[in-house]
Design a protein around this motif. Structure first.
Motif, PDB file in Angstrom:
ATOM      1  N   VAL A   1       0.838  -1.202   0.000  1.00  9.66           N
ATOM      2  CA  VAL A   1       0.000   0.000   0.000  1.00  9.66           C
ATOM      3  C   VAL A   1       0.872   1.251   0.000  1.00  9.66           C
ATOM      4  N   LYS A   2       1.881   1.271   0.846  1.00 18.28           N
ATOM      5  CA  LYS A   2       2.757   2.442   0.958  1.00 18.28           C
ATOM      6  C   LYS A   2       3.491   2.741  -0.349  1.00 18.28           C
ATOM      7  N   HIS A   3       3.970   1.688  -1.019  1.00 17.54           N
ATOM      8  CA  HIS A   3       4.759   1.874  -2.235  1.00 17.54           C
ATOM      9  C   HIS A   3       3.919   1.874  -3.518  1.00 17.54           C
ATOM     10  N   GLY A   4       2.666   1.472  -3.419  1.00 16.60           N
ATOM     11  CA  GLY A   4       1.792   1.476  -4.583  1.00 16.60           C
ATOM     12  C   GLY A   4       2.204   0.495  -5.661  1.00 16.60           C
ATOM     13  N   GLU A   5       2.841  -0.593  -5.255  1.00 11.96           N
ATOM     14  CA  GLU A   5       3.268  -1.609  -6.215  1.00 11.96           C
ATOM     15  C   GLU A   5       3.309  -2.969  -5.537  1.00 11.96           C
ATOM     16  N   GLY A   6       3.213  -3.992  -6.330  1.00 12.61           N
ATOM     17  CA  GLY A   6       3.306  -5.345  -5.804  1.00 12.61           C
ATOM     18  C   GLY A   6       4.755  -5.741  -5.628  1.00 12.61           C
ATOM     19  N   GLY A   7       4.946  -6.912  -5.106  1.00 19.34           N
ATOM     20  CA  GLY A   7       6.289  -7.412  -4.911  1.00 19.34           C
ATOM     21  C   GLY A   7       6.248  -8.892  -4.617  1.00 19.34           C
ATOM     22  N   VAL A   8       7.404  -9.470  -4.480  1.00 15.49           N
ATOM     23  CA  VAL A   8       7.523 -10.893  -4.189  1.00 15.49           C
ATOM     24  C   VAL A   8       8.494 -11.049  -3.031  1.00 15.49           C
ATOM     25  N   ILE A   9       8.130 -11.892  -2.088  1.00 17.29           N
ATOM     26  CA  ILE A   9       9.044 -12.246  -1.009  1.00 17.29           C
ATOM     27  C   ILE A   9       9.561 -13.636  -1.331  1.00 17.29           C
ATOM     28  N   TYR A  10      10.839 -13.728  -1.618  1.00 18.15           N
ATOM     29  CA  TYR A  10      11.429 -15.005  -2.005  1.00 18.15           C
ATOM     30  C   TYR A  10      11.850 -15.849  -0.810  1.00 18.15           C
ATOM     31  N   ASP A  11      12.218 -15.215   0.286  1.00 16.62           N
ATOM     32  CA  ASP A  11      12.625 -15.958   1.477  1.00 16.62           C
ATOM     33  C   ASP A  11      11.970 -15.298   2.681  1.00 16.62           C
ATOM     34  N   THR A  12      10.896 -15.906   3.168  1.00 12.39           N
ATOM     35  CA  THR A  12      10.135 -15.318   4.275  1.00 12.39           C
ATOM     36  C   THR A  12      10.929 -15.265   5.572  1.00 12.39           C
TER      37      THR A  12
ATOM     38  N   GLN B   1      14.040 -14.301   5.741  1.00 10.08           N
ATOM     39  CA  GLN B   1      15.022 -13.224   5.635  1.00 10.08           C
ATOM     40  C   GLN B   1      14.408 -11.848   5.379  1.00 10.08           C
ATOM     41  N   ASP B   2      13.116 -11.773   5.149  1.00  8.50           N
ATOM     42  CA  ASP B   2      12.483 -10.504   4.793  1.00  8.50           C
ATOM     43  C   ASP B   2      11.665  -9.983   5.970  1.00  8.50           C
ATOM     44  N   SER B   3      12.004  -8.805   6.450  1.00  8.88           N
ATOM     45  CA  SER B   3      11.339  -8.236   7.629  1.00  8.88           C
ATOM     46  C   SER B   3       9.878  -7.869   7.373  1.00  8.88           C
ATOM     47  N   ARG B   4       9.460  -7.824   6.119  1.00 14.40           N
ATOM     48  CA  ARG B   4       8.067  -7.497   5.812  1.00 14.40           C
ATOM     49  C   ARG B   4       7.138  -8.688   6.044  1.00 14.40           C
ATOM     50  N   TRP B   5       7.680  -9.859   6.258  1.00 15.01           N
ATOM     51  CA  TRP B   5       6.879 -11.064   6.478  1.00 15.01           C
ATOM     52  C   TRP B   5       6.515 -11.134   7.952  1.00 15.01           C
ATOM     53  N   VAL B   6       5.231 -11.117   8.258  1.00  8.15           N
ATOM     54  CA  VAL B   6       4.754 -11.098   9.631  1.00  8.15           C
ATOM     55  C   VAL B   6       4.486 -12.523  10.100  1.00  8.15           C
TER      56      VAL B   6
END
Length: 114
Positions: free
Chosen positions: A85-96, A98-103
């Motif tokens: 929502v903040k960035h207005g674009e989609g994305g992919v998390i390849y390693d949950t 290692q990615d801090s956006r994964w809750v």
């Protein structure tokens, strides 16, 4: 994901959308197909109004309304959905892991909006 696999998924989703015109049932089925196809643990769909507020959401897991609202709030403030929502674009998390956006929730499988 191979191109043919993507086309097959899109075809199946299209078939599901044509089976039932009830938006809630359609979105639940699309979520089920997508989660199964991606071999994910779970998933969610969030619908936003023009002011970027959540107007409706569907979680694949069955949880209480209170827990569902907390999950949605957390992924919107700390998780991948909020980042989208903040960035207005989609994305992919390849390693949950290692990615801090994964809750991650302490007593349930990993939850994230994709």
């Amino acid at each position: 994901m191979r191109e043919q696999e993507r086309l097959n998924l899109i075809n199946r989703i299209s078939d599901e959308l044509n089976k039932d015109l009830d938006p809630d049932k359609m979105l639940r089925r699309v979520l089920e197909l997508t989660v199964a196809y991606l071999n994910a643990t779970t998933g969610s769909i969030m619908l936003f109004d023009r002011e970027q507020r959540v107007s409706a959401f569907i979680l694949q897991q069955e949880v209480s309304d209170d827990r569902a609202n907390r999950i949605v709030g957390k992924v919107l403030t700390e998780g991948f959905a909020g980042w989208v929502v903040k960035h207005g674009e989609g994305g992919v998390i390849y390693d949950t892991h290692q990615d801090s956006r994964w809750v991650v929730y302490d007593t349930s499988p990993t939850m994230c909006a994709r």
